[in-house]
Design a protein around this motif. Structure first.
Motif, mmCIF file in Angstrom:
data_model
loop_
_atom_site.group_PDB
_atom_site.id
_atom_site.type_symbol
_atom_site.label_atom_id
_atom_site.label_comp_id
_atom_site.label_asym_id
_atom_site.label_seq_id
_atom_site.Cartn_x
_atom_site.Cartn_y
_atom_site.Cartn_z
ATOM 1 N N ALA A 20 1.212 -1.008 5.161
ATOM 2 C CA ALA A 20 0.130 -1.747 4.522
ATOM 3 C C ALA A 20 -0.105 -1.252 3.097
ATOM 4 O O ALA A 20 -0.277 -2.041 2.169
ATOM 5 N N VAL A 21 -0.105 0.061 2.915
ATOM 6 C CA VAL A 21 -0.277 0.629 1.572
ATOM 7 C C VAL A 21 0.847 0.171 0.655
ATOM 8 O O VAL A 21 0.616 -0.287 -0.473
ATOM 9 N N ALA A 22 2.093 0.291 1.136
ATOM 10 C CA ALA A 22 3.250 -0.051 0.304
ATOM 11 C C ALA A 22 3.269 -1.537 -0.045
ATOM 12 O O ALA A 22 3.592 -1.919 -1.178
ATOM 13 N N TYR A 23 2.895 -2.392 0.906
ATOM 14 C CA TYR A 23 2.921 -3.826 0.640
ATOM 15 C C TYR A 23 1.890 -4.212 -0.415
ATOM 16 O O TYR A 23 2.162 -5.018 -1.313
ATOM 17 N N ARG A 24 0.717 -3.603 -0.340
ATOM 18 C CA ARG A 24 -0.314 -3.923 -1.314
ATOM 19 C C ARG A 24 -0.006 -3.330 -2.685
ATOM 20 O O ARG A 24 -0.466 -3.829 -3.695
ATOM 21 N N SER A 28 5.843 -6.863 -1.730
ATOM 22 C CA SER A 28 7.101 -7.302 -1.134
ATOM 23 C C SER A 28 7.292 -6.583 0.187
ATOM 24 O O SER A 28 7.246 -5.347 0.241
ATOM 25 N N THR A 29 7.523 -7.332 1.256
ATOM 26 C CA THR A 29 7.745 -6.696 2.553
ATOM 27 C C THR A 29 9.040 -5.899 2.567
ATOM 28 O O THR A 29 9.112 -4.836 3.180
ATOM 29 N N THR A 30 10.057 -6.397 1.880
ATOM 30 C CA THR A 30 11.333 -5.678 1.835
ATOM 31 C C THR A 30 11.179 -4.343 1.123
ATOM 32 O O THR A 30 11.622 -3.300 1.616
ATOM 33 N N ASP A 31 10.535 -4.360 -0.050
ATOM 34 C CA ASP A 31 10.323 -3.121 -0.789
ATOM 35 C C ASP A 31 9.425 -2.172 -0.005
ATOM 36 O O ASP A 31 9.623 -0.952 -0.024
ATOM 37 N N ALA A 32 8.428 -2.733 0.690
ATOM 38 C CA ALA A 32 7.524 -1.887 1.474
ATOM 39 C C ALA A 32 8.278 -1.158 2.586
ATOM 40 O O ALA A 32 8.067 0.032 2.818
ATOM 41 N N GLU A 33 9.158 -1.867 3.274
ATOM 42 C CA GLU A 33 9.941 -1.236 4.340
ATOM 43 C C GLU A 33 10.838 -0.141 3.781
ATOM 44 O O GLU A 33 11.016 0.918 4.399
ATOM 45 N N ASP A 34 11.421 -0.375 2.611
ATOM 46 C CA ASP A 34 12.275 0.641 1.985
ATOM 47 C C ASP A 34 11.478 1.897 1.659
ATOM 48 O O ASP A 34 11.967 3.020 1.838
ATOM 49 N N VAL A 35 10.264 1.711 1.171
ATOM 50 C CA VAL A 35 9.425 2.855 0.825
ATOM 51 C C VAL A 35 9.034 3.638 2.077
ATOM 52 O O VAL A 35 9.043 4.871 2.076
ATOM 53 N N VAL A 36 8.688 2.937 3.145
ATOM 54 C CA VAL A 36 8.335 3.614 4.397
ATOM 55 C C VAL A 36 9.527 4.397 4.927
ATOM 56 O O VAL A 36 9.385 5.530 5.419
ATOM 57 N N GLN A 37 10.720 3.824 4.818
ATOM 58 C CA GLN A 37 11.916 4.550 5.256
ATOM 59 C C GLN A 37 12.147 5.802 4.408
ATOM 60 O O GLN A 37 12.535 6.860 4.927
ATOM 61 N N GLU A 38 11.885 5.687 3.115
ATOM 62 C CA GLU A 38 12.019 6.853 2.239
ATOM 63 C C GLU A 38 11.029 7.939 2.633
ATOM 64 O O GLU A 38 11.350 9.141 2.599
ATOM 65 N N ALA A 204 8.941 -12.576 -10.674
ATOM 66 C CA ALA A 204 9.565 -12.990 -9.420
ATOM 67 C C ALA A 204 9.577 -11.805 -8.469
ATOM 68 O O ALA A 204 9.790 -10.659 -8.895
ATOM 69 N N ASP A 205 9.360 -12.072 -7.171
ATOM 70 C CA ASP A 205 9.386 -10.967 -6.220
ATOM 71 C C ASP A 205 10.827 -10.554 -5.929
ATOM 72 O O ASP A 205 11.783 -11.159 -6.434
ATOM 73 N N ALA A 206 10.990 -9.508 -5.136
ATOM 74 C CA ALA A 206 12.317 -8.939 -4.892
ATOM 75 C C ALA A 206 13.243 -9.949 -4.228
ATOM 76 O O ALA A 206 14.441 -10.020 -4.543
ATOM 77 N N ALA A 207 12.712 -10.740 -3.290
ATOM 78 C CA ALA A 207 13.538 -11.728 -2.601
ATOM 79 C C ALA A 207 14.051 -12.787 -3.570
ATOM 80 O O ALA A 207 15.210 -13.211 -3.495
ATOM 81 N N ALA A 208 13.200 -13.218 -4.490
ATOM 82 C CA ALA A 208 13.618 -14.213 -5.475
ATOM 83 C C ALA A 208 14.663 -13.636 -6.423
ATOM 84 O O ALA A 208 15.646 -14.304 -6.770
#
Length: 287
Positions: A20-24, A28-38, A204-208
């Motif tokens: 939730a922190v990373a997405y806000r 970007s949900t993709t970038d947020a997941e990458d940050v959580v994995q990091e 543009a977001d990461a997906a775009a």
């Protein structure tokens, strides 16, 4: 149970909050997941006995990685993340946090994207997740008072943008978007420039971007040139209650263009192609 398994179980307890922190922060949900994995990778390489508050430690890691990404977007260069300080607390009012989190739709992410990286971090951590300014200050490299000022400045800008979304003449905004679409489709570059604020920003977001969208653009001439003769398949819709453009293919949402306005001109355009963000977007037909 191995130490790593135990640590992984503890990490999973915090995954939803971290995402939730990373997405806000990143929109970007993709970038947020990458940050959580990091964050997990850094935790797995650390000594958990030295971490006094695991949730706070992980939140700080996520915040620092997000701050680096935001600065990279601005400056087009990567900045190394510092080691997080121990002891940061994220405990606040759960009911208040949930209310704030629910209030942040895709349109609000457009407003957050206009903030300076440090402003955005201070606002998100404090106003949405109740992190004290004393603990935000080391992340942004400022004093506690300066961190408070960052959040205050961001709050004023967010509240001002809220006026744009909720209180201004929606029919006038619709007219502006319709005129923008007509000029874009017709290749009327002069009209496009007139409709855009001189300091308009396109993002543009990461997906775009992964699908070939242009990098950030600044200024009416650059943004007008990018849209000139395009947007043929887009349709004017209300997106989270604000006039914007939606491209759908056989009922499947492919992309949305979210607008903000200033003085009867387009101030920002955000291209959203992230699947989850498009799904969460409230779409209604214009009156």
């Amino acid at each position: 149970m191995s130490d790593l398994t135990w640590l992984a179980d503890r990490f999973e307890e915090h995954r939803t909050q971290l995402r939730a922190v990373a997405y806000r922060m990143l929109g970007s949900t993709t970038d947020a997941e990458d940050v959580v994995q990091e964050a997990w990778l850094r935790l797995s390489r650390s000594d958990p006995n030295e971490v006094r508050n695991l949730g706070g430690w992980l939140t700080t890691v996520v915040a620092r990685v997000c701050l680096d990404q935001l600065r990279s977007r601005k400056a087009r260069r990567e900045e190394p993340a510092d080691d997080p300080p121990d002891g940061i607390s994220t405990e606040g009012n759960p009911e208040h946090e949930a209310e704030l989190a629910d209030s942040v739709g895709v349109a609000m992410l457009v407003v957050l994207d206009t903030l300076d990286p440090a402003e955005r971090l201070a606002f998100v951590l404090h106003d949405m997740f109740a992190v004290p300014f004393d603990e935000i200050a080391p992340i942004v490299g400022r004093t506690s008072a300066a961190a408070r000022m960052l959040a205050s400045r961001a709050r004023r800008r967010v509240q001002g943008a809220g006026t744009t979304y909720e209180n201004r003449d929606a029919s006038r905004q619709r007219e502006i978007v319709e005129a923008f679409l007509t000029a874009a489709r017709g290749g009327d570059l002069r009209k496009l420039v007139e409709i855009l604020d001189p300091d308009v920003v396109f993002r543009a977001d990461a997906a775009a971007r992964a699908n070939g969208a242009t990098e950030d653009l600044h200024g009416a001439q650059a943004v007008a040139a990018a849209f000139n003769g395009r947007a043929q398949a887009a349709r004017v819709k209300l997106l989270d209650g604000v006039p914007g453009l939606l491209w759908a293919d056989h009922g499947v949402r492919r992309a949305a263009f979210l607008f903000t306005f200033a003085d009867d001109r387009v101030a920002t355009i955000a291209l959203v192609a992230d699947t989850e963000s498009l799904t969460e977007l409230e779409v209604t037909n214009v009156p």
